[in-house]
Design a protein around this motif. Sequence first.
Motif, PDB file in Angstrom:
ATOM      1  N   GLU A 183       0.838  -1.216   0.000  1.00 29.40           N
ATOM      2  CA  GLU A 183       0.000   0.000   0.000  1.00 29.40           C
ATOM      3  C   GLU A 183       0.868   1.258   0.000  1.00 29.40           C
ATOM      4  O   GLU A 183       1.783   1.392   0.820  1.00 29.40           O
ATOM      5  N   HIS A 184       0.544   2.160  -0.904  1.00 31.44           N
ATOM      6  CA  HIS A 184       1.331   3.394  -1.036  1.00 31.44           C
ATOM      7  C   HIS A 184       0.486   4.492  -1.643  1.00 31.44           C
ATOM      8  O   HIS A 184      -0.630   4.265  -2.085  1.00 31.44           O
ATOM      9  N   TRP A 185       1.074   5.683  -1.668  1.00 30.89           N
ATOM     10  CA  TRP A 185       0.441   6.789  -2.370  1.00 30.89           C
ATOM     11  C   TRP A 185       1.533   7.693  -2.906  1.00 30.89           C
ATOM     12  O   TRP A 185       2.700   7.570  -2.521  1.00 30.89           O
ATOM     13  N   HIS A 186       1.139   8.551  -3.838  1.00 31.54           N
ATOM     14  CA  HIS A 186       2.106   9.403  -4.522  1.00 31.54           C
ATOM     15  C   HIS A 186       1.863  10.839  -4.076  1.00 31.54           C
ATOM     16  O   HIS A 186       0.908  11.470  -4.522  1.00 31.54           O
ATOM     17  N   PRO A 187       2.692  11.349  -3.188  1.00 31.55           N
ATOM     18  CA  PRO A 187       2.430  12.641  -2.550  1.00 31.55           C
ATOM     19  C   PRO A 187       2.768  13.815  -3.467  1.00 31.55           C
ATOM     20  O   PRO A 187       3.530  13.673  -4.418  1.00 31.55           O
ATOM     21  N   GLU A 189      -0.494  11.055 -10.877  1.00 28.82           N
ATOM     22  CA  GLU A 189      -1.776  10.419 -11.163  1.00 28.82           C
ATOM     23  C   GLU A 189      -1.472   9.222 -12.038  1.00 28.82           C
ATOM     24  O   GLU A 189      -0.535   9.247 -12.826  1.00 28.82           O
ATOM     25  N   GLU A 190      -2.240   8.189 -11.876  1.00 31.15           N
ATOM     26  CA  GLU A 190      -1.849   6.907 -12.434  1.00 31.15           C
ATOM     27  C   GLU A 190      -3.071   6.135 -12.925  1.00 31.15           C
ATOM     28  O   GLU A 190      -4.070   6.066 -12.227  1.00 31.15           O
ATOM     29  N   THR A 191      -2.957   5.599 -14.120  1.00 28.17           N
ATOM     30  CA  THR A 191      -3.990   4.677 -14.612  1.00 28.17           C
ATOM     31  C   THR A 191      -3.344   3.318 -14.784  1.00 28.17           C
ATOM     32  O   THR A 191      -2.286   3.201 -15.420  1.00 28.17           O
ATOM     33  N   LYS A 225      -4.488   6.484  -1.769  1.00 29.71           N
ATOM     34  CA  LYS A 225      -3.801   5.264  -1.343  1.00 29.71           C
ATOM     35  C   LYS A 225      -4.270   4.058  -2.153  1.00 29.71           C
ATOM     36  O   LYS A 225      -5.460   3.945  -2.448  1.00 29.71           O
ATOM     37  N   HIS A 226      -3.337   3.161  -2.469  1.00 27.84           N
ATOM     38  CA  HIS A 226      -3.712   1.943  -3.188  1.00 27.84           C
ATOM     39  C   HIS A 226      -2.681   0.842  -2.982  1.00 27.84           C
ATOM     40  O   HIS A 226      -1.527   1.108  -2.655  1.00 27.84           O
ATOM     41  N   TRP A 227      -3.122  -0.377  -3.156  1.00 28.65           N
ATOM     42  CA  TRP A 227      -2.233  -1.527  -3.204  1.00 28.65           C
ATOM     43  C   TRP A 227      -2.893  -2.560  -4.103  1.00 28.65           C
ATOM     44  O   TRP A 227      -4.097  -2.472  -4.367  1.00 28.65           O
TER      45      TRP A 227
END
Length: 181
Positions: free
Chosen positions: A74-78, A87-89, A141-143
């Motif tokens: 689990e992470h996020w891009h600050p 931003e991510e697809t 947040k996503h994993w």
Amino acid sequence: MITVEQKTEAQRRAAILLRTAGLALAANEEAGIEVADFGLGNLEREGAQILTLVQTERISAKAIAMTASQTLPEHWHPPMGTDLGKEETVRVQWGTVFFFTEGPETLQSGVIPVGKEEVYTMRHETVMRPGDQLYCRPAQKHWFQAGEEGAVLFSFSSAARDILDMFTDPAVGRVTLVKGN
Ligand code: ZN
């Protein structure tokens, strides 16, 4: 920490997955596949093999090969300076991916790594199959986790500055150390 042998073997398996998924790899690309254990020392469980296809100051495209049930923590891009954050697809090319973000708890098929409940806080599951894609806005947040056969997915994003990524698990170190290097 991984060994040189582990790294080479992971690259070899990733190349097979990528080719199985229909990607063409140039001769020198296999050796350029990043093997990330996120500093956790358990590559089979938490890790990913990442081939960067495009990387400029503004955009990034990566192919991510994951072995059976391998989990990307689990992470996020600050945000950073004037950048809102990556931003991510993501788009699945092969296999099944269980993708977790904020939202009502629907975790069903994915499995949180044993003993890691506190650092996998997103429990809203989306089951993704080839052709499915999903957008993650900056700082969300996503994993995600590969299904039993492994998976190959693409990540298309604004500039990736992986070293800035924030992880829920304080044990994560984004730079993978290779023993003997
Ligand atoms: Zn991400």
